[in-house]
Design a protein around this motif. Structure first.
Motif, mmCIF file in Angstrom:
data_model
loop_
_atom_site.group_PDB
_atom_site.id
_atom_site.type_symbol
_atom_site.label_atom_id
_atom_site.label_comp_id
_atom_site.label_asym_id
_atom_site.label_seq_id
_atom_site.Cartn_x
_atom_site.Cartn_y
_atom_site.Cartn_z
ATOM 1 N N LYS A 13 0.726 -1.243 0.007
ATOM 2 C CA LYS A 13 -0.037 -0.028 -0.087
ATOM 3 C C LYS A 13 0.887 1.341 0.072
ATOM 4 C CE LYS A 13 -3.655 2.390 2.647
ATOM 5 N NZ LYS A 13 -4.518 2.431 3.822
ATOM 6 N N LYS A 14 1.969 1.202 0.732
ATOM 7 C CA LYS A 14 2.780 2.485 0.757
ATOM 8 C C LYS A 14 3.253 2.535 -0.539
ATOM 9 C CE LYS A 14 7.105 3.763 3.282
ATOM 10 N NZ LYS A 14 7.983 3.962 2.105
ATOM 11 N N VAL A 15 3.929 1.762 -1.207
ATOM 12 C CA VAL A 15 4.360 1.714 -2.452
ATOM 13 C C VAL A 15 3.199 2.500 -3.636
ATOM 14 C CG1 VAL A 15 5.197 0.594 -4.690
ATOM 15 C CG2 VAL A 15 6.142 -0.015 -2.470
ATOM 16 N N ARG A 16 2.049 2.078 -3.535
ATOM 17 C CA ARG A 16 1.004 2.504 -4.159
ATOM 18 C C ARG A 16 0.934 3.995 -3.991
ATOM 19 N NH1 ARG A 16 -4.118 3.854 -3.510
ATOM 20 N NH2 ARG A 16 -4.270 2.835 -1.532
ATOM 21 N N GLU A 17 0.678 4.298 -2.681
ATOM 22 C CA GLU A 17 0.436 5.572 -2.458
ATOM 23 C C GLU A 17 1.532 6.387 -2.780
ATOM 24 O OE1 GLU A 17 -2.427 5.112 1.550
ATOM 25 O OE2 GLU A 17 -0.465 5.454 1.797
ATOM 26 N N GLU A 18 2.867 6.137 -2.543
ATOM 27 C CA GLU A 18 3.834 6.899 -3.242
ATOM 28 C C GLU A 18 4.019 6.931 -4.701
ATOM 29 O OE1 GLU A 18 7.372 5.460 0.215
ATOM 30 O OE2 GLU A 18 7.195 4.759 -2.004
ATOM 31 N N GLN A 19 3.461 6.078 -5.160
ATOM 32 C CA GLN A 19 3.497 6.291 -6.966
ATOM 33 C C GLN A 19 2.020 7.006 -7.348
ATOM 34 O OE1 GLN A 19 5.914 5.395 -8.853
ATOM 35 N NE2 GLN A 19 7.113 4.675 -7.007
ATOM 36 N N ASN A 20 1.277 7.589 -6.460
ATOM 37 C CA ASN A 20 0.154 8.282 -6.729
ATOM 38 C C ASN A 20 -0.872 7.623 -7.560
ATOM 39 O OD1 ASN A 20 0.930 10.525 -5.291
ATOM 40 N ND2 ASN A 20 2.506 11.150 -6.843
ATOM 41 N N HIS A 21 -1.023 6.321 -7.062
ATOM 42 C CA HIS A 21 -2.241 5.656 -7.799
ATOM 43 C C HIS A 21 -3.344 5.091 -6.775
ATOM 44 C CE1 HIS A 21 -0.402 4.354 -11.844
ATOM 45 N NE2 HIS A 21 0.727 4.450 -11.220
ATOM 46 N N THR A 22 -4.411 4.986 -7.478
ATOM 47 C CA THR A 22 -5.605 4.679 -7.011
ATOM 48 C C THR A 22 -5.457 2.929 -6.886
ATOM 49 O OG1 THR A 22 -6.984 4.277 -8.933
ATOM 50 C CG2 THR A 22 -6.911 6.282 -7.933
ATOM 51 N N GLN A 23 -6.311 2.412 -6.131
ATOM 52 C CA GLN A 23 -6.152 0.979 -6.086
ATOM 53 C C GLN A 23 -6.748 0.235 -7.302
ATOM 54 O OE1 GLN A 23 -8.946 0.090 -2.821
ATOM 55 N NE2 GLN A 23 -7.579 -0.192 -1.250
ATOM 56 N N HIS A 24 -7.495 1.025 -8.250
ATOM 57 C CA HIS A 24 -7.701 0.332 -9.425
ATOM 58 C C HIS A 24 -6.725 0.602 -10.547
ATOM 59 C CE1 HIS A 24 -11.925 -0.930 -8.402
ATOM 60 N NE2 HIS A 24 -12.031 0.444 -7.667
ATOM 61 N N SER A 25 -6.198 1.771 -10.520
ATOM 62 C CA SER A 25 -5.289 2.003 -11.402
ATOM 63 C C SER A 25 -3.939 1.467 -11.271
ATOM 64 C CB SER A 25 -4.901 3.533 -11.408
ATOM 65 O OG SER A 25 -4.247 4.015 -10.317
ATOM 66 N N PHE A 26 -3.541 1.124 -9.943
ATOM 67 C CA PHE A 26 -2.250 0.232 -9.551
ATOM 68 C C PHE A 26 -2.378 -1.128 -10.026
ATOM 69 C CE2 PHE A 26 1.045 -0.971 -6.185
ATOM 70 C CZ PHE A 26 1.941 -0.232 -7.053
ATOM 71 N N ALA A 27 -3.722 -1.475 -9.726
ATOM 72 C CA ALA A 27 -3.988 -3.237 -9.989
ATOM 73 C C ALA A 27 -3.667 -3.229 -11.734
ATOM 74 C CB ALA A 27 -5.425 -3.557 -9.745
ATOM 75 N N ASP A 28 -4.260 -2.262 -12.289
ATOM 76 C CA ASP A 28 -4.181 -2.262 -13.775
ATOM 77 C C ASP A 28 -2.766 -2.250 -14.201
ATOM 78 O OD1 ASP A 28 -5.405 -2.371 -16.624
ATOM 79 O OD2 ASP A 28 -4.732 -0.119 -16.484
ATOM 80 N N LEU A 29 -2.070 -1.350 -13.550
ATOM 81 C CA LEU A 29 -0.803 -1.111 -14.015
ATOM 82 C C LEU A 29 0.280 -2.482 -13.965
ATOM 83 C CD1 LEU A 29 1.741 1.027 -14.842
ATOM 84 C CD2 LEU A 29 1.871 1.130 -12.347
ATOM 85 N N LEU A 30 -0.257 -3.233 -12.780
ATOM 86 C CA LEU A 30 0.626 -4.432 -12.435
ATOM 87 C C LEU A 30 0.011 -5.620 -13.164
ATOM 88 C CD1 LEU A 30 1.239 -4.032 -8.264
ATOM 89 C CD2 LEU A 30 2.685 -3.287 -10.221
ATOM 90 N N GLY A 31 -1.033 -5.509 -13.717
ATOM 91 C CA GLY A 31 -1.713 -6.684 -14.386
ATOM 92 C C GLY A 31 -2.082 -7.761 -13.355
ATOM 93 N N ILE A 32 -2.793 -7.177 -12.225
ATOM 94 C CA ILE A 32 -3.125 -8.326 -11.189
ATOM 95 C C ILE A 32 -4.715 -8.170 -10.939
ATOM 96 C CG2 ILE A 32 -0.983 -8.586 -10.335
ATOM 97 C CD1 ILE A 32 -1.747 -6.514 -8.015
ATOM 98 N N GLY A 33 -5.414 -7.544 -11.965
ATOM 99 C CA GLY A 33 -7.019 -7.689 -11.518
ATOM 100 C C GLY A 33 -7.465 -6.181 -11.639
ATOM 101 N N THR A 34 -8.556 -6.058 -11.092
ATOM 102 C CA THR A 34 -9.290 -4.492 -11.019
ATOM 103 C C THR A 34 -8.749 -3.852 -9.917
ATOM 104 O OG1 THR A 34 -11.097 -5.791 -10.149
ATOM 105 C CG2 THR A 34 -11.337 -5.824 -12.389
ATOM 106 N N THR A 35 -8.613 -4.398 -8.905
ATOM 107 C CA THR A 35 -8.169 -3.581 -7.701
ATOM 108 C C THR A 35 -7.198 -4.276 -6.770
ATOM 109 O OG1 THR A 35 -9.178 -2.258 -5.479
ATOM 110 C CG2 THR A 35 -10.211 -4.539 -6.344
ATOM 111 N N THR A 36 -6.558 -3.319 -5.893
ATOM 112 C CA THR A 36 -5.570 -4.294 -4.771
ATOM 113 C C THR A 36 -6.267 -3.947 -3.419
ATOM 114 O OG1 THR A 36 -4.407 -1.646 -4.467
ATOM 115 C CG2 THR A 36 -3.618 -3.218 -6.300
ATOM 116 N N ALA A 37 -7.462 -3.683 -3.176
ATOM 117 C CA ALA A 37 -8.113 -3.629 -1.846
ATOM 118 C C ALA A 37 -8.040 -4.950 -1.031
ATOM 119 C CB ALA A 37 -9.600 -3.247 -2.295
ATOM 120 N N ASP A 38 -8.146 -6.048 -1.577
ATOM 121 C CA ASP A 38 -7.875 -7.312 -0.972
ATOM 122 C C ASP A 38 -6.495 -7.512 -0.429
ATOM 123 O OD1 ASP A 38 -10.609 -7.947 -1.005
ATOM 124 O OD2 ASP A 38 -10.564 -9.398 -2.620
ATOM 125 N N ILE A 39 -5.586 -7.190 -1.345
ATOM 126 C CA ILE A 39 -4.033 -7.233 -1.005
ATOM 127 C C ILE A 39 -3.784 -6.461 0.045
ATOM 128 C CG2 ILE A 39 -1.781 -6.789 -1.683
ATOM 129 C CD1 ILE A 39 -2.538 -7.854 -4.542
#
Length: 256
Positions: A13-39
């Motif tokens: 979560k810290k990395v995502r926030e440092e990169q200024n991504h939402t949970q949805h945009s970060f999941a899309d960027l990493l190619g791991i689904g629609t959201t990173t919420a469960d992670i």
């Protein structure tokens, strides 16, 4: 009682926030689904793909992600050869994973897959030689390291964080991008970006590999072998000859 969030979820979560991504945009960027919420809630484990993408896109140190290093970033071009995943037991002590010949074929392609490591057997050795470091065991395939290491024996290696820390002419487990080799490592003079891998069996020629192609490096410090060979005919003959000499000496003494 609410389950505590594991450290890897917090740092993800810290990395995502440092990169200024939402949970949805970060999941899309990493190619791991629609959201990173469960992670981030700790409900879903971080996949090997996600760890790999964090490493290659943002230079995030996998050891830092799982709480095993203070260094958040690593330079992929600096000869980093540290293990990409560390396994621990219920007491949070490092375990020694065993990678057999079959598993070794897929090992280079699953370096960041935390769940894949769970399929491998692990154990601890309560000896001082195996403290304060990370070790891993690999089963040897082939006869290139005869006579010191035989086919199907197991070698235990200590993690080497950087190629620069490798000792010249020591035996290592070398994890390349498509294979796992057990070889003696030699640094190549005037060629800092390559190393030479040497077999102990003279029938095999040395090979040179680029340092950037070495994913992990483990310095061999011990081996596991099973089955004790019967004495060879030569040894039996020497033992018989020695016994005959001793008997002859005893007879000479009696005849005096």
């Amino acid at each position: 009682m609410q389950k505590s969030v594991p450290i890897e979820a917090k740092r993800f979560k810290k990395v995502r926030e440092e990169q200024n991504h939402t949970q949805h945009s970060f999941a899309d960027l990493l190619g791991i689904g629609t959201t990173t919420a469960d992670i981030e809630r700790g409900k879903t484990k971080i996949s090997g793909k996600a760890v790999m993408e964090l490493l290659y896109q943002f230079n995030i140190n996998p050891l830092w992600l799982f709480g095993k290093s203070f260094n958040q970033y690593i330079n992929l071009n600096s000869g980093d050869s540290s293990p990409k995943v560390i396994t621990v037991d219920k007491q949070e002590q490092d375990t020694i994973l065993l990678v057999n010949q079959k598993a070794a074929a897929g090992y280079p392609h699953n370096l960041q897959d935390v769940e894949w490591y769970d399929t491998l057997p692990a154990f601890n050795i309560p000896l001082p030689q195996y403290r304060n470091a990370t070790y891993r065991g690999f089963q040897v395939e082939g006869d290139s390291m005869l006579p010191n290491i035989r086919p199907k024996e197991w070698v235990l290696g200590k993690a080497v964080p950087s190629i620069s820390e490798a000792s010249n002419s020591r035996i290592y487990i070398v994890v390349l991008r498509d294979s796992v080799l057990v070889k003696k490592l030699q640094k190549v003079a005037n060629t800092p970006n390559k190393v030479r891998l040497v077999s102990l069996n003279a029938e095999y020629l040395p090979i040179e590999v680029a340092i950037k192609d070495i994913q992990e490096l483990w310095q061999v410090n011990s081996k596991l072998t099973f089955g004790v060979d019967e004495p060879s005919e030569t040894i039996l003959f020497k033992q018989l000859q020695q016994s005959m000499e001793e008997l002859k000496g005893q007879l000479d003494t009696l005849n005096k």
